[in-house]
Design a protein around this motif. Structure first.
Motif, PDB file in Angstrom:
ATOM      1  N   ALA A  81      19.415 -32.098 -21.995  1.00 43.58           N
ATOM      2  CA  ALA A  81      20.780 -32.633 -22.038  1.00 43.58           C
ATOM      3  C   ALA A  81      21.744 -31.573 -22.549  1.00 43.58           C
ATOM      4  O   ALA A  81      22.888 -31.472 -22.074  1.00 43.58           O
ATOM      5  CB  ALA A  81      20.823 -33.877 -22.929  1.00 43.58           C
ATOM      6  N   HIS A  82      21.306 -30.786 -23.531  1.00 43.43           N
ATOM      7  CA  HIS A  82      22.131 -29.658 -23.986  1.00 43.43           C
ATOM      8  C   HIS A  82      22.362 -28.669 -22.838  1.00 43.43           C
ATOM      9  O   HIS A  82      23.461 -28.126 -22.682  1.00 43.43           O
ATOM     10  CB  HIS A  82      21.450 -28.952 -25.170  1.00 43.43           C
ATOM     11  N   LYS A  83      21.314 -28.456 -22.040  1.00 41.37           N
ATOM     12  CA  LYS A  83      21.446 -27.564 -20.879  1.00 41.37           C
ATOM     13  C   LYS A  83      22.466 -28.111 -19.881  1.00 41.37           C
ATOM     14  O   LYS A  83      23.247 -27.375 -19.297  1.00 41.37           O
ATOM     15  CB  LYS A  83      20.080 -27.423 -20.183  1.00 41.37           C
ATOM     16  N   LEU A  84      22.434 -29.429 -19.679  1.00 36.66           N
ATOM     17  CA  LEU A  84      23.399 -30.064 -18.786  1.00 36.66           C
ATOM     18  C   LEU A  84      24.821 -29.831 -19.293  1.00 36.66           C
ATOM     19  O   LEU A  84      25.712 -29.477 -18.509  1.00 36.66           O
ATOM     20  CB  LEU A  84      23.117 -31.564 -18.681  1.00 36.66           C
ATOM     21  N   ALA A  85      25.017 -30.013 -20.579  1.00 36.96           N
ATOM     22  CA  ALA A  85      26.344 -29.799 -21.159  1.00 36.96           C
ATOM     23  C   ALA A  85      26.799 -28.349 -20.946  1.00 36.96           C
ATOM     24  O   ALA A  85      27.970 -28.088 -20.624  1.00 36.96           O
ATOM     25  CB  ALA A  85      26.330 -30.145 -22.648  1.00 36.96           C
ATOM     26  N   GLU A  86      25.872 -27.408 -21.111  1.00 40.54           N
ATOM     27  CA  GLU A  86      26.202 -25.999 -20.893  1.00 40.54           C
ATOM     28  C   GLU A  86      26.564 -25.753 -19.428  1.00 40.54           C
ATOM     29  O   GLU A  86      27.532 -25.029 -19.117  1.00 40.54           O
ATOM     30  CB  GLU A  86      25.003 -25.121 -21.284  1.00 40.54           C
ATOM     31  N   SER A  87      25.795 -26.351 -18.507  1.00 35.35           N
ATOM     32  CA  SER A  87      26.068 -26.168 -17.075  1.00 35.35           C
ATOM     33  C   SER A  87      27.444 -26.701 -16.699  1.00 35.35           C
ATOM     34  O   SER A  87      28.180 -26.091 -15.921  1.00 35.35           O
ATOM     35  CB  SER A  87      24.998 -26.875 -16.233  1.00 35.35           C
ATOM     36  N   VAL A  88      27.808 -27.863 -17.260  1.00 31.81           N
ATOM     37  CA  VAL A  88      29.121 -28.438 -16.972  1.00 31.81           C
ATOM     38  C   VAL A  88      30.225 -27.531 -17.503  1.00 31.81           C
ATOM     39  O   VAL A  88      31.213 -27.262 -16.815  1.00 31.81           O
ATOM     40  CB  VAL A  88      29.228 -29.855 -17.587  1.00 31.81           C
ATOM     41  N   ALA A  89      30.055 -27.050 -18.724  1.00 35.93           N
ATOM     42  CA  ALA A  89      31.055 -26.160 -19.314  1.00 35.93           C
ATOM     43  C   ALA A  89      31.185 -24.869 -18.499  1.00 35.93           C
ATOM     44  O   ALA A  89      32.292 -24.376 -18.262  1.00 35.93           O
ATOM     45  CB  ALA A  89      30.686 -25.839 -20.766  1.00 35.93           C
ATOM     46  N   GLN A  90      30.055 -24.326 -18.077  1.00 36.52           N
ATOM     47  CA  GLN A  90      30.083 -23.102 -17.265  1.00 36.52           C
ATOM     48  C   GLN A  90      30.753 -23.343 -15.920  1.00 36.52           C
ATOM     49  O   GLN A  90      31.507 -22.508 -15.427  1.00 36.52           O
ATOM     50  CB  GLN A  90      28.652 -22.583 -17.060  1.00 36.52           C
ATOM     51  N   THR A  91      30.500 -24.510 -15.326  1.00 38.39           N
ATOM     52  CA  THR A  91      31.133 -24.845 -14.046  1.00 38.39           C
ATOM     53  C   THR A  91      32.646 -24.899 -14.200  1.00 38.39           C
ATOM     54  O   THR A  91      33.389 -24.353 -13.376  1.00 38.39           O
ATOM     55  CB  THR A  91      30.612 -26.202 -13.527  1.00 38.39           C
TER      56      THR A  91
END
Length: 433
Positions: A304-314
């Motif tokens: 879930a932390h990875k998902l948050a990072e992916s969204v922020a990077q997007t």
């Protein structure tokens, strides 16, 4: 008939539209002229509906010189009486209208704060009211015969200085979809068609004032490409051919939908779909812990932390795009991923917080996770689908294989992480049910 390079290479029979009558508004120059020529090339008799009689007559003369049949009628699409006269003359001289292409536009560059009401009203009258008036004039005949095609030209997403134009074109998208629902699933078809970034006199005129608002020179603006097959803007003849191919072969398939010129030309075999380098195979995700072990929540939390990072990077990646491309990128993300970047950031943050509580043994948090699991699972699948589509979408804008490879690697990594998160959540919900 003289040479019409693009339309002659799409595999269509020269008599594909023989016996049909096509009405093209705004056919005096640019895309409209090329649409009229392409339809005539396929055998249709074409009504050149144009406010400027001189340019309309030039288009009609070109068609006739190429062996086609054309009727030039001066038309102000914003004026009800003028459109009624257009319909009346078309019926009287050609007997029917099988195809209507609403191409007439007004596209001024003016910010909202500096625009007077009269200019806003004129744009809406030409672009949106005009589409309504012409559809209303020609639709009854199509319905009575049980066949017909209406193509309403639409355009790109938001750009600064084009608020009136974009608002009118977005209105046409909704109008087209509503009209398609009204006529139903018979043999009358309505399509919203975005030709693409096309090299026309109008876009060259607009670029003088628009390019600086986008932070680029006029030369840079006119070099923009939305498909790797083009080094710059799409030639108007290609846009005309795409419209004619849509009318002849794809109108039923795209009834009630929006499609762009690049996709149509790919379907016609004229453009090659962008090639995307395959990413390096990712390492397998570690096996999920067995039933009842506390490790499942721990792994889900990390993902879930990875998902948050992916969204922020997007979101950060979108902010690096040229100003005009940002709304298109964000809109595409929302359509494919199910919600906006900001909504996804909120979803990811809420999931992290909930999983932290689950990890700590909070039964209420687990119940909340179970209650929202179906919706979250659907959203995660849509996010993964967005990731899968990113490489192909990027390939429409660049030929740089090294860059495309990097994009494919990042997208594959994000897709794998989202898939692993979905699997971990399923396991937690199942094990604790």
């Amino acid at each position: 008939m003289g040479d019409v390079p693009t339309i002659g290479r799409l595999g269509l029979a020269r008599d594909e539209l023989a016996g049909q009558v096509a009405v093209v508004t705004g056919a005096g120059r640019g895309i409209g002229r090329q649409v009229a020529r392409a339809l005539a090339y396929l055998g249709a008799a074409v009504v050149v509906a144009e406010l400027d009689e001189a340019t309309g007559a030039e288009t009609a003369s070109l068609i006739e010189a190429e062996g086609g049949r054309a009727l030039c009628l001066r038309t102000d699409v914003a004026d009800e009486a003028s459109v009624q006269a257009l319909a009346g003359r078309t019926l009287a001289e050609l007997g029917r209208a099988d195809v209507l292409v609403n191409n007439a536009i007004l596209c001024p560059v003016a910010g909202v704060a500096e625009m007077d009401v009269a200019l806003w009203d004129r744009v809406m009258a030409v672009n949106l009211r005009g589409a309504f008036l012409t559809c209303r004039a020609f639709l009854p005949g199509m319905l009575a015969r049980g066949t017909g095609t209406i193509v309403n030209m639409v355009s790109t997403d938001a750009m600064p200085g084009l608020s009136a134009y974009i608002a009118s074109k977005q209105g046409i998208v909704g109008f087209s979809q509503s009209l398609a629902a009204e006529v139903g699933e018979g043999s009358v078809h309505v399509v919203a068609f975005g030709p693409g970034m096309v090299d026309t006199p109008a876009i060259r005129d607009v670029s003088v004032r628009l390019a600086p608002r986008l932070g680029m020179s006029q030369e840079q603006f006119l070099s923009l490409s939305l498909h790797p097959a083009y080094d710059g803007l799409m030639p108007a003849a290609d846009a005309g051919a795409a419209t004619a191919y849509l009318v002849a072969r794809l109108a039923s398939e795209y009834h009630g939908e929006m499609v762009d010129g690049y996709a149509v030309l790919e379907r016609a075999g004229y453009l090659q779909a962008p090639t995307v380098p395959a990413p390096t195979p990712a390492a397998e995700t570690a096996a999920l812990p067995g039933p009842g072990t506390p490790g499942a929540a721990t792994q889900a939390l990390a993902l879930a932390h990875k998902l948050a990072e992916s969204v922020a990077q997007t979101g950060a990646e979108f902010d690096k795009l040229p100003f005009f491309a940002r709304p298109m990128a964000r809109g595409d993300f929302k359509n494919k991923a199910g919600q906006s970047v900001s909504d996804w950031a909120r979803t990811a943050a809420e999931l992290v917080a909930r999983l932290e509580r689950v990890q700590a043994g909070d039964a209420a948090a687990l119940a909340e996770l179970r209650g929202g699991h179906a919706r979250l699972a659907d959203l995660l699948e849509r996010f993964a689908a967005y990731c899968r589509a990113v490489p192909a979408g990027t390939a429409r804008f660049t030929k740089d294989q090294e860059f495309l490879h990097q994009v494919a690697e990042i997208a594959a990594e994000r897709e794998a992480a989202v898939g692993a998160l979905a699997a971990a959540l399923r396991k937690i919900v199942k094990d604790e049910a």
